[in-house]
Design an enzyme around this catalytic site. Structure first.
Site, PDB file in Angstrom:
ATOM      1  N   HIS A 134       0.826  -1.172  -0.095  1.00 30.90           N
ATOM      2  CA  HIS A 134      -0.001  -0.047  -0.483  1.00 30.90           C
ATOM      3  C   HIS A 134       0.893   1.319  -0.138  1.00 30.90           C
ATOM      4  O   HIS A 134       1.981   1.202   0.585  1.00 30.90           O
ATOM      5  CB  HIS A 134      -0.608  -0.439   1.174  1.00 30.90           C
ATOM      6  CG  HIS A 134      -2.113   1.052   1.111  1.00 30.90           C
ATOM      7  ND1 HIS A 134      -1.511   2.601   2.016  1.00 30.90           N
ATOM      8  CD2 HIS A 134      -2.995   1.332   1.034  1.00 30.90           C
ATOM      9  CE1 HIS A 134      -2.687   2.899   1.837  1.00 30.90           C
ATOM     10  NE2 HIS A 134      -3.442   2.110   1.650  1.00 30.90           N
ATOM     11  N   ASP A 211       3.575  -4.503   7.759  1.00 28.00           N
ATOM     12  CA  ASP A 211       2.097  -3.620   7.697  1.00 28.00           C
ATOM     13  C   ASP A 211       0.739  -4.251   7.832  1.00 28.00           C
ATOM     14  O   ASP A 211       0.574  -5.905   7.326  1.00 28.00           O
ATOM     15  CB  ASP A 211       2.133  -2.727   6.302  1.00 28.00           C
ATOM     16  CG  ASP A 211       0.720  -2.555   6.507  1.00 28.00           C
ATOM     17  OD1 ASP A 211      -0.184  -2.484   6.805  1.00 28.00           O
ATOM     18  OD2 ASP A 211       0.746  -1.487   4.894  1.00 28.00           O
ATOM     19  N   GLN A 214      -4.549  -5.050   6.832  1.00 24.70           N
ATOM     20  CA  GLN A 214      -5.008  -6.043   6.933  1.00 24.70           C
ATOM     21  C   GLN A 214      -4.564  -7.414   7.187  1.00 24.70           C
ATOM     22  O   GLN A 214      -5.621  -8.642   6.738  1.00 24.70           O
ATOM     23  CB  GLN A 214      -5.331  -6.329   5.242  1.00 24.70           C
ATOM     24  CG  GLN A 214      -5.019  -5.272   4.419  1.00 24.70           C
ATOM     25  CD  GLN A 214      -6.279  -4.579   4.092  1.00 24.70           C
ATOM     26  OE1 GLN A 214      -7.793  -5.421   4.793  1.00 24.70           O
ATOM     27  NE2 GLN A 214      -6.842  -3.369   3.742  1.00 24.70           N
ATOM     28  N   LYS A 237     -10.384  -0.691  10.693  1.00 27.83           N
ATOM     29  CA  LYS A 237     -10.459  -1.807   9.517  1.00 27.83           C
ATOM     30  C   LYS A 237     -10.784  -3.126  10.482  1.00 27.83           C
ATOM     31  O   LYS A 237     -11.067  -4.325   9.653  1.00 27.83           O
ATOM     32  CB  LYS A 237      -9.297  -2.051   8.964  1.00 27.83           C
ATOM     33  CG  LYS A 237      -8.236  -1.008   8.348  1.00 27.83           C
ATOM     34  CD  LYS A 237      -7.548  -1.599   6.455  1.00 27.83           C
ATOM     35  CE  LYS A 237      -7.290  -0.462   6.470  1.00 27.83           C
ATOM     36  NZ  LYS A 237      -7.359   0.219   5.276  1.00 27.83           N
ATOM     37  N   CYS A 375      -4.804   2.483  -3.654  1.00 24.77           N
ATOM     38  CA  CYS A 375      -3.378   3.082  -2.909  1.00 24.77           C
ATOM     39  C   CYS A 375      -2.314   1.749  -3.285  1.00 24.77           C
ATOM     40  O   CYS A 375      -1.468   1.779  -2.310  1.00 24.77           O
ATOM     41  CB  CYS A 375      -3.634   3.508  -1.608  1.00 24.77           C
ATOM     42  SG  CYS A 375      -5.512   4.701  -1.369  1.00 24.77           S
TER      43      CYS A 375
HETATM   44  N1  7TS Z   1      -1.584  -1.039   4.716  1.00 22.14           N
HETATM   45  C1  7TS Z   1      -2.452  -1.660   4.019  1.00 22.14           C
HETATM   46  C2  7TS Z   1      -2.382  -3.404   3.798  1.00 22.14           C
HETATM   47  C3  7TS Z   1      -3.868  -1.035   4.095  1.00 22.14           C
HETATM   48  O1  7TS Z   1      -5.206  -2.059   3.407  1.00 22.14           O
HETATM   49  C4  7TS Z   1      -4.509   0.049   4.359  1.00 22.14           C
HETATM   50  C5  7TS Z   1      -5.836   1.105   3.686  1.00 22.14           C
HETATM   51  C6  7TS Z   1      -2.941   1.220   4.556  1.00 22.14           C
HETATM   52  C7  7TS Z   1      -1.814   0.337   4.923  1.00 22.14           C
HETATM   53  C8  7TS Z   1      -2.992   2.734   5.356  1.00 22.14           C
HETATM   54  O2  7TS Z   1      -4.265   2.391   6.829  1.00 22.14           O
HETATM   55  P1  7TS Z   1      -4.515   3.608   7.083  1.00 22.14           P
HETATM   56  O3  7TS Z   1      -5.375   3.048   8.208  1.00 22.14           O
HETATM   57  O4  7TS Z   1      -3.513   4.198   7.525  1.00 22.14           O
HETATM   58  O5  7TS Z   1      -5.662   4.496   6.455  1.00 22.14           O
HETATM   59  N2  7TS Z   1      -5.883   0.373   2.560  1.00 22.14           N
HETATM   60  C9  7TS Z   1      -7.293   0.897   2.222  1.00 22.14           C
HETATM   61  C10 7TS Z   1      -7.740   0.297   0.843  1.00 22.14           C
HETATM   62  O6  7TS Z   1      -7.441  -0.696   0.998  1.00 22.14           O
HETATM   63  N3  7TS Z   1      -8.825   1.320   1.023  1.00 22.14           N
HETATM   64  O7  7TS Z   1      -8.973   2.215   1.042  1.00 22.14           O
HETATM   65  C11 7TS Z   1      -7.819   1.890   2.192  1.00 22.14           C
END
Ligand code: 7TS
Length: 428
Positions: A134, A211, A214, A237, A375
């Site tokens: 990401h 990371d 997910q 999430k 992303c």
């Molecule tokens: N890493 C992964 C693997 C992600 O899926 C996401 C967000 C992030 C980092 C960033 O997370 P945040 O909470 O800091 O924003 N993924 C997604 C997605 O797949 N669609 O919208 C956000």
């Protein structure tokens, strides 16, 4: 260690209809249809217990933490630190002091890049990433590399969307200071063999940041067994609120790292020219934290524990297997991602349809999916596409949701007047 669906014992099925009742938002119609929420990889919905915990906190216990001697402040501090202990238990941390509350995975990775990075990564050093990452596990490392003169290298994927582990081993050199990889790909659902990656990286003398944005919502975690050095997660999430996330790091690493932000709460003594800092995790939690968010995250963890992570994994494995089978019959459907070791993420193209048009059509049927690059621009380039349509499933989704998606996808072909693909030449 249980970090992989195949390792999980089959257990009794999830009662999805009972679970759905805990998510009031799902009980609505969108554009005249039953809401089918298939965008949990972007953000999951919240059970009543999480919403109630936040309301209860504000109605009964709110005050600032760690600084008051009055009852409400002590109550808020106890709730805040109790949430830290819950996170530590949930991820199998050695000690709650290894759990740093941040805003999100994005902030957690930026914290490591900004604090650990300049001290440990110098000119000519290398950071190894993968094309599955990401943007939030790419851009902070680009900023660090540009600042210190380091190099970024990328592990590629194979035709199914799995990391090429042989290539990863080849790319590791004595200059590699860090390997930063996702636990689960948000674009393809690929579950990475983190333990193998950690072992290879450590053998080469590099640290590993995983990371877990997910990973944490979908897989049982044990930081001891996983063996990584840093792990990140986002509360929103995993049934928790937005604006709260976690950086987990090995205590000895966090202790050595300089503060990320300066301000109240993170200091011991402030002189005119310099200050001394608290130990971890408080050193990294400058200013008034997201107290309500941590309490909501704690409630989300209680909720997930009550459901049972093993049952959740089993359920998601069934849902994605069913979705892969059902979509096979849809003309022009082309899915991305591996056939196994896969989370409940379905990224696809449908004939020549633009993902945005398709997502809008699905929304007209009450079905929420994401369309775009997710992303994941380097990944999209590797796949040779600009964008995909993505359905992502969670504990409140069932086979009816998959059926609704498949029916709407078939209907979209008529709606957009897509001509059927030419049938293959008959064998002579
Ligand atoms: N890493 C992964 C693997 C992600 O899926 C996401 C967000 C992030 C980092 C960033 O997370 P945040 O909470 O800091 O924003 N993924 C997604 C997605 O797949 N669609 O919208 C956000």
């Amino acid at each position: 260690m249980v970090t992989h669906p195949a390792d999980v014992q089959l257990s009794s099925a999830l009662d999805v209809s009972a679970i759905r009742k805990e998510f009031p938002i799902l009980d609505q119609r969108v554009n005249g249809h039953r809401l089918v929420y298939l965008d949990s990889a972007a953000s999951s919905q919240k059970p009543r217990a999480v919403v109630d915990s936040i309301r209860r906190y504000y109605e009964t216990s709110h005050a600032n933490v760690h600084r008051g001697l009055h009852t409400l402040s002590m109550r808020a501090t106890e709730a805040y630190e109790a949430a830290r202990r819950k996170v530590a238990d949930f991820i199998g941390a050695a000690d709650p002091c290894e759990v740093v509350f941040v805003r999100s995975t994005t902030e957690a990775i930026n914290l490591v890049a900004a604090s650990w990075g300049p001290v440990n990564v110098g000119e000519g050093d290398e950071i190894l990433l993968s094309v599955l990452e990401h943007h939030s596990n790419i851009v902070p490392w680009q900023l660090l590399a540009q600042r210190v003169g380091a190099k970024l290298k990328y592990v590629e994927i194979d035709g199914e969307g799995r990391l090429q582990l042989d290539q990863l081993r080849e790319l590791l050199t004595e200059r590699t200071k860090l390997v930063a990889v996702t636990h689960v790909s948000n674009g393809l659902g690929t579950i990475n063999p983190v333990r193998e990656i950690v072992d290879a990286a450590h053998q080469a003398g590099a640290l590993v940041l995983v990371d877990g944005a997910q990973g944490a919502p979908h897989l049982p975690l044990d930081m001891q067994a996983l063996g990584a050095d840093f792990y990140t997660l986002s509360g929103h999430k995993m049934c928790g609120p937005t604006g709260i996330g976690v950086l987990w790091g090995k205590a000895e690493l966090l202790e050595e790292m300089p503060p990320y932000e300066g301000g109240g709460e993170m200091i011991e003594v402030v002189e005119r020219d310099r200050s001394t800092y608290k130990s971890t995790p408080h050193k990294f939690e400058a200013g008034t934290p997201n107290i309500a968010g941590t309490i909501g995250l704690g409630a989300a963890i209680d909720f997930l524990n009550d459901v049972g992570l093993d049952r959740l994994v089993h359920h998601e494995r069934e849902i994605i297997a069913y979705a892969l089978e059902r979509t096979r019959d849809i003309p022009g459907f082309h899915g991305f991602g591996p056939a196994s070791d896969r989370a409940a993420v379905l990224s696809f193209e449908l004939s020549e349809l633009h993902p945005h048009d398709l997502a809008q059509f699905l929304d007209s049927r009450g079905i929420a999916v994401r369309a775009g690059h997710h992303c994941n621009q380097p990944l999209m380039r590797s796949l040779g596409v600009n964008a995909t349509t993505r359905a992502s499933f969670y504990l409140y989704n069932d086979k009816d949701d998959v059926d609704a998606l498949c029916e709407a996808l078939s209907d979209s072909l008529d709606f957009f007047e897509v001509k059927p693909p030419p049938s293959p030449p008959s064998p002579s």
